[in-house]
Write an enzyme that holds these catalytic residues in place. Structure first.
Site, PDB file in Angstrom:
ATOM      1  N   ARG A 157       0.879  -1.181   0.000  1.00  0.00           N
ATOM      2  CA  ARG A 157       0.000   0.000   0.000  1.00  0.00           C
ATOM      3  C   ARG A 157       0.905   1.217   0.000  1.00  0.00           C
ATOM      4  NH1 ARG A 157      -5.333   1.328   3.391  1.00  0.00           N
ATOM      5  NH2 ARG A 157      -6.052   0.021   1.666  1.00  0.00           N
ATOM      6  N   HIS A 173      -7.020   1.020  -6.783  1.00  0.00           N
ATOM      7  CA  HIS A 173      -7.197   0.114  -5.642  1.00  0.00           C
ATOM      8  C   HIS A 173      -7.860  -1.183  -6.158  1.00  0.00           C
ATOM      9  CE1 HIS A 173      -7.573  -1.202  -1.651  1.00  0.00           C
ATOM     10  NE2 HIS A 173      -8.460  -0.364  -1.156  1.00  0.00           N
ATOM     11  N   GLN A 200      -9.862  -3.708  -3.960  1.00  0.00           N
ATOM     12  CA  GLN A 200     -11.185  -3.179  -3.629  1.00  0.00           C
ATOM     13  C   GLN A 200     -12.135  -3.422  -4.798  1.00  0.00           C
ATOM     14  OE1 GLN A 200     -12.094  -1.594  -0.588  1.00  0.00           O
ATOM     15  NE2 GLN A 200     -14.074  -2.093  -1.485  1.00  0.00           N
ATOM     16  N   ASP A 254     -17.075   7.419  -1.952  1.00  0.00           N
ATOM     17  CA  ASP A 254     -15.848   7.260  -1.162  1.00  0.00           C
ATOM     18  C   ASP A 254     -15.566   8.616  -0.503  1.00  0.00           C
ATOM     19  OD1 ASP A 254     -13.437   6.374  -0.102  1.00  0.00           O
ATOM     20  OD2 ASP A 254     -12.334   6.476  -1.996  1.00  0.00           O
ATOM     21  N   CYS A 280     -16.261   1.834  -0.070  1.00  0.00           N
ATOM     22  CA  CYS A 280     -15.099   0.977   0.217  1.00  0.00           C
ATOM     23  C   CYS A 280     -14.732   1.002   1.698  1.00  0.00           C
ATOM     24  CB  CYS A 280     -13.915   1.436  -0.624  1.00  0.00           C
ATOM     25  SG  CYS A 280     -13.476   3.152  -0.336  1.00  0.00           S
ATOM     26  N   ARG A 316     -13.688  -8.516   0.849  1.00  0.00           N
ATOM     27  CA  ARG A 316     -12.255  -8.297   0.637  1.00  0.00           C
ATOM     28  C   ARG A 316     -11.502  -9.582   0.968  1.00  0.00           C
ATOM     29  NH1 ARG A 316     -10.120  -3.172   0.851  1.00  0.00           N
ATOM     30  NH2 ARG A 316      -8.249  -4.273   0.227  1.00  0.00           N
TER      31      ARG A 316
HETATM   32  N1  NVA Z   1      -9.758   6.846  -1.552  1.00  0.00           N
HETATM   33  C1  NVA Z   1      -9.418   6.356  -0.239  1.00  0.00           C
HETATM   34  C2  NVA Z   1      -9.649   4.885  -0.146  1.00  0.00           C
HETATM   35  C3  NVA Z   1      -9.360   4.273   1.182  1.00  0.00           C
HETATM   36  C4  NVA Z   1      -9.565   2.793   1.225  1.00  0.00           C
HETATM   37  C5  NVA Z   1      -7.982   6.718   0.068  1.00  0.00           C
HETATM   38  O1  NVA Z   1      -7.121   6.557  -0.801  1.00  0.00           O
HETATM   39  O2  NVA Z   1      -7.718   7.155   1.183  1.00  0.00           O
HETATM   40  N1   CP Z   2     -11.188  -0.161   1.863  1.00  0.00           N
HETATM   41  C1   CP Z   2      -9.948  -0.259   2.335  1.00  0.00           C
HETATM   42  O1   CP Z   2      -8.982  -0.491   1.621  1.00  0.00           O
HETATM   43  O2   CP Z   2      -9.875  -0.113   3.696  1.00  0.00           O
HETATM   44  P1   CP Z   2      -8.556   0.034   4.569  1.00  0.00           P
HETATM   45  O3   CP Z   2      -7.977   1.382   4.271  1.00  0.00           O
HETATM   46  O4   CP Z   2      -9.037  -0.087   5.976  1.00  0.00           O
HETATM   47  O5   CP Z   2      -7.601  -1.061   4.197  1.00  0.00           O
END
Ligand code: NVA
Ligand code: CP
Length: 309
Positions: free
Chosen positions: A107, A134, A137, A229, A269, A297
């Site tokens: 990540r 992502h 997701q 989101d 998400c 997930r």
């Molecule tokens: N768009 C959000 C998704 C989190 C799972 C982010 O990147 O923070």
């Molecule tokens: N939706 C998602 O990726 O959640 P987290 O940021 O908790 O991993």
């Protein structure tokens, strides 16, 4: 049957429709077996390194539990605690980690980090979220829609809010499986034009639609799925206050959802900023499938791991 052994996953764009369907089919099987208490130690003795540059609840826990359920082991590695934080390159990190483990999840902020990991790693690398996309997701989202609606092709998904990484995964995912996707985003916050154009090319093959509008009501009209989101993603915290003002008309609330089909499902998400992009009224309504989506997930990532590792 598609052979996916050794493959990495940077973006859903890299997968064919058949490969996506294969992952969803495997997810269905593994989910059923999990509920029947039937063990499936498909990755016995295998290890997964999980590099995190950003926080996570779902991604971390679902990968860790998923590896355990498959008979393998997952190591959580905070990027700040690795030598990465002291200047060791991504390339060297990938070369070293892939001498120890059988797969890597990462990540990251910059999508290029994922591409570099893939380039220098000997083992499959999975994008666990980058600023660009992502894909894990997206897989769970498609699986959830399939579970709830019994099909994917021919449905309409309306994404309302920021044209971010999650929006990009949905653009690729929906267009690959023949779902219509319409995004309602404020001016200046639309998805990346290149992603939209690639999704449009995919959609053309399947006879489905990809559209971006600045009108949230138009986006929602006749939708089977409403998706939103957060307005400020991880790394954009400083823009939060300004974004709240701009995004206000894009809040998914009791009024806005009236334009959707009567049996629409609401997806997010997560994590949600309740009272911002979505109200409790919608997030906790009978239409909301957000916790099934979060659960999925686990099942879809187990399927992915089992197929590529
Ligand atoms: N768009 C959000 C998704 C989190 C799972 C982010 O990147 O923070
Ligand atoms: N939706 C998602 O990726 O959640 P987290 O940021 O908790 O991993």
């Amino acid at each position: 049957m598609a052979n996916m052994k050794g493959r990495s996953l940077a973006s859903l764009y890299d997968l064919t429709r058949e490969e996506i369907e294969e992952i969803l089919k495997k997810s269905e099987l593994l989910k059923r077996e999990t509920f029947q208490g039937q063990p499936h130690l498909l990755l016995k003795g295998k290890t997964l390194a999980m590099i995190f540059e950003k926080p996570s609840t779902r991604t971390r826990v679902s990968f860790e539990v998923g590896m355990w359920q498959l008979g393998g082991y997952a190591l959580y590695l905070s990027a700040g605690d690795l030598q990465l934080g002291r200047g060791e390159t991504i390339a060297d990190t990938a070369r070293v980690l892939s001498r120890y483990v059988d797969g890597i999840v990462a990540r990251v902020f910059r999508h290029q980090t994922i591409l570099d990991l893939i380039r220098y790693s000997r083992v499959p690398v999975i994008n666990g979220l980058s600023d660009y996309t992502h894909p894990c997701q997206g897989l769970a989202d498609l699986f959830t829609i399939y579970e709830k609606k019994g099909r994917l092709s021919g449905l309409k998904l309306a994404y309302v809010g920021d044209g971010n990484n999650v929006a990009h995964s949905l653009l690729y995912g929906c267009s690959k499986v023949g779902m219509d996707i319409v995004l309602g985003c404020p001016k200046g916050y639309e998805p990346h034009p290149e992603v939209v154009s690639k999704a449009k090319d995919e959609a053309k093959i399947r006879g489905s639609q990809v559209k971006v509008t600045n009108d949230p009501k138009e986006a929602i009209k006749g939708a089977d799925v409403i998706y939103t989101d957060v307005w400020a993603s991880m790394g954009q915290e400083k823009e939060h206050d300004q974004r709240i003002k701009i995004f206000k008309p894009y809040q998914v609330n009791g009024q806005l959802v009236k334009g959707a089909k009567e049996d629409y499902v609401f997806m997010h998400c997560l994590p949600a900023h309740r009272g911002e992009e979505v109200t409790d009224e919608v997030a906790d309504s009978k239409h909301s499938v957000i916790f099934d989506q979060a659960e999925n997930r686990l099942h879809t990532q187990k399927a992915l791991l089992a197929l590529i590792m």
